[in-house]
Design a protein around this motif. Structure first.
Motif, PDB file in Angstrom:
ATOM      1  N   GLY A 164       0.837  -1.213   0.000  1.00 24.83           N
ATOM      2  CA  GLY A 164       0.000   0.000   0.000  1.00 24.83           C
ATOM      3  C   GLY A 164       0.856   1.241   0.000  1.00 24.83           C
ATOM      4  O   GLY A 164       1.519   1.547  -0.977  1.00 24.83           O
ATOM      5  N   ALA A 187      -7.112   5.803   1.029  1.00 25.44           N
ATOM      6  CA  ALA A 187      -7.454   4.718   1.949  1.00 25.44           C
ATOM      7  C   ALA A 187      -6.191   4.048   2.482  1.00 25.44           C
ATOM      8  O   ALA A 187      -6.089   3.751   3.680  1.00 25.44           O
ATOM      9  CB  ALA A 187      -8.345   3.689   1.259  1.00 25.44           C
ATOM     10  N   ALA A 188      -5.209   3.820   1.591  1.00 24.13           N
ATOM     11  CA  ALA A 188      -3.960   3.183   2.010  1.00 24.13           C
ATOM     12  C   ALA A 188      -3.170   4.087   2.957  1.00 24.13           C
ATOM     13  O   ALA A 188      -2.571   3.605   3.925  1.00 24.13           O
ATOM     14  CB  ALA A 188      -3.129   2.814   0.790  1.00 24.13           C
ATOM     15  N   LYS A 247      -4.896   4.010   6.358  1.00 17.28           N
ATOM     16  CA  LYS A 247      -4.600   2.735   7.023  1.00 17.28           C
ATOM     17  C   LYS A 247      -3.208   2.767   7.666  1.00 17.28           C
ATOM     18  O   LYS A 247      -3.029   2.365   8.809  1.00 17.28           O
ATOM     19  CB  LYS A 247      -4.697   1.600   6.013  1.00 17.28           C
ATOM     20  CG  LYS A 247      -4.429   0.234   6.586  1.00 17.28           C
ATOM     21  CD  LYS A 247      -4.571  -0.831   5.518  1.00 17.28           C
ATOM     22  CE  LYS A 247      -4.237  -2.214   6.079  1.00 17.28           C
ATOM     23  NZ  LYS A 247      -4.316  -3.245   5.035  1.00 17.28           N
ATOM     24  N   GLU A 248      -2.211   3.266   6.922  1.00 16.69           N
ATOM     25  CA  GLU A 248      -0.842   3.358   7.438  1.00 16.69           C
ATOM     26  C   GLU A 248      -0.761   4.316   8.623  1.00 16.69           C
ATOM     27  O   GLU A 248      -0.094   4.038   9.624  1.00 16.69           O
ATOM     28  CB  GLU A 248       0.100   3.791   6.317  1.00 16.69           C
ATOM     29  CG  GLU A 248       1.492   4.204   6.761  1.00 16.69           C
ATOM     30  CD  GLU A 248       2.378   3.069   7.279  1.00 16.69           C
ATOM     31  OE1 GLU A 248       3.552   3.329   7.581  1.00 16.69           O
ATOM     32  OE2 GLU A 248       1.885   1.921   7.408  1.00 16.69           O
ATOM     33  N   ARG A 266      -3.138   5.132  10.747  1.00 15.11           N
ATOM     34  CA  ARG A 266      -3.774   4.495  11.907  1.00 15.11           C
ATOM     35  C   ARG A 266      -2.872   3.409  12.484  1.00 15.11           C
ATOM     36  O   ARG A 266      -2.758   3.274  13.703  1.00 15.11           O
ATOM     37  CB  ARG A 266      -5.135   3.926  11.507  1.00 15.11           C
ATOM     38  CG  ARG A 266      -6.183   5.003  11.276  1.00 15.11           C
ATOM     39  CD  ARG A 266      -7.536   4.433  10.864  1.00 15.11           C
ATOM     40  NE  ARG A 266      -8.541   5.475  10.802  1.00 15.11           N
ATOM     41  CZ  ARG A 266      -9.263   5.746   9.714  1.00 15.11           C
ATOM     42  NH1 ARG A 266      -9.107   5.057   8.599  1.00 15.11           N
ATOM     43  NH2 ARG A 266     -10.144   6.725   9.750  1.00 15.11           N
ATOM     44  N   ARG A 267      -2.219   2.641  11.600  1.00 22.73           N
ATOM     45  CA  ARG A 267      -1.307   1.596  12.058  1.00 22.73           C
ATOM     46  C   ARG A 267      -0.172   2.178  12.890  1.00 22.73           C
ATOM     47  O   ARG A 267       0.287   1.566  13.852  1.00 22.73           O
ATOM     48  CB  ARG A 267      -0.748   0.841  10.844  1.00 22.73           C
ATOM     49  CG  ARG A 267       0.112  -0.364  11.196  1.00 22.73           C
ATOM     50  CD  ARG A 267       0.751  -0.987   9.969  1.00 22.73           C
ATOM     51  NE  ARG A 267       1.832  -0.181   9.442  1.00 22.73           N
ATOM     52  CZ  ARG A 267       3.050  -0.115   9.942  1.00 22.73           C
ATOM     53  NH1 ARG A 267       3.359  -0.788  11.029  1.00 22.73           N
ATOM     54  NH2 ARG A 267       3.981   0.648   9.387  1.00 22.73           N
ATOM     55  N   LEU A 323     -14.434   5.655   4.504  1.00 20.86           N
ATOM     56  CA  LEU A 323     -13.177   5.887   5.198  1.00 20.86           C
ATOM     57  C   LEU A 323     -13.354   6.571   6.555  1.00 20.86           C
ATOM     58  O   LEU A 323     -12.408   6.715   7.319  1.00 20.86           O
ATOM     59  CB  LEU A 323     -12.231   6.696   4.311  1.00 20.86           C
ATOM     60  CG  LEU A 323     -11.936   6.053   2.937  1.00 20.86           C
ATOM     61  CD1 LEU A 323     -10.965   6.909   2.142  1.00 20.86           C
ATOM     62  CD2 LEU A 323     -11.408   4.640   3.094  1.00 20.86           C
TER      63      LEU A 323
END
Length: 200
Positions: free
Chosen positions: A94, A123-124, A127-128, A130-131, A156
């Motif tokens: 991603g 979106a990717a 996600k990163e 949040r990770r 999202l």
């Protein structure tokens, strides 16, 4: 943004109709010359200011943008807001954000892209972020294509601020009705070489 400014913005990307492989696992009926947006940076100043003002109310600590065009724009918006800039680098899984001394846990981060279509890049990036423990607060873009204006907040989970919108349709490549009808894929660039897709 005022409709006349949004129309001017749409003209900068020279939209073309056809059947395009967007390079994200999606096919679409619109191609934008996103590189043309950055040819004359001064033309983007009013849009950068507009995006920055939308994001200011969310009090971001940083602005993240996927490379290439999104990062250029995110850098300008971060500068306008006086906050940190985070580049989203494409990876096999991603996007990744470089390690920051002390980390970004707890940072409020806005994501900015040049154009959002299927939303794969934003979106990717979300996600990163949040990770890594950051708190995504909003997404902003110069252009929203097709259903992006409704899709980003619904799918999202963050507010979305596009400076302009352009009608278009995009489908997962395996579900593309243009492929099903036997319509060949149109080369993206006028010279048949690769060119930036119509949003991610």
């Amino acid at each position: 943004m005022e409709s006349s400014e949004a129309v001017r913005l749409a003209r900068l990307v020279r939209p073309r109709a056809g059947h395009f492989d967007l390079g994200t696992g999606y096919h679409g009926d619109l191609w934008l010359d996103l590189d043309a947006l950055f040819l004359r940076p001064s033309r983007l100043r009013p849009y950068v200011d507009w995006l920055a003002e939308r994001l200011r109310e969310h009090s971001p600590d940083a602005v993240c943008g996927p490379l290439e065009g999104g990062a250029f724009l995110a850098y300008a918006v971060a500068d306008r807001l006086g906050v940190a800039f985070l580049a989203g680098y494409r990876s096999a899984t991603g996007y990744r954000v470089p390690r920051i001394p002390g980390g970004i846990g707890g940072w409020r981060v806005a994501v900015v892209d040049d154009a959002v279509n299927a939303g794969t890049a934003v979106a990717a990036c979300l996600k990163e972020l949040r990770r890594r423990g950051a708190v995504p607060v909003a997404v902003a873009a110069l252009l929203a294509l097709g259903e992006a204006s409704a899709m980003v907040p619904a799918r999202l989970g963050v507010p979305f601020y596009p400076a302009g919108t352009i009608p278009s349709r995009a489908w997962p490549a395996r579900e593309c009705p243009l492929c099903a009808d036997g319509i060949p894929v149109t080369p993206g660039a006028d010279d048949g070489q690769s060119a930036p897709p119509a949003g991610r």
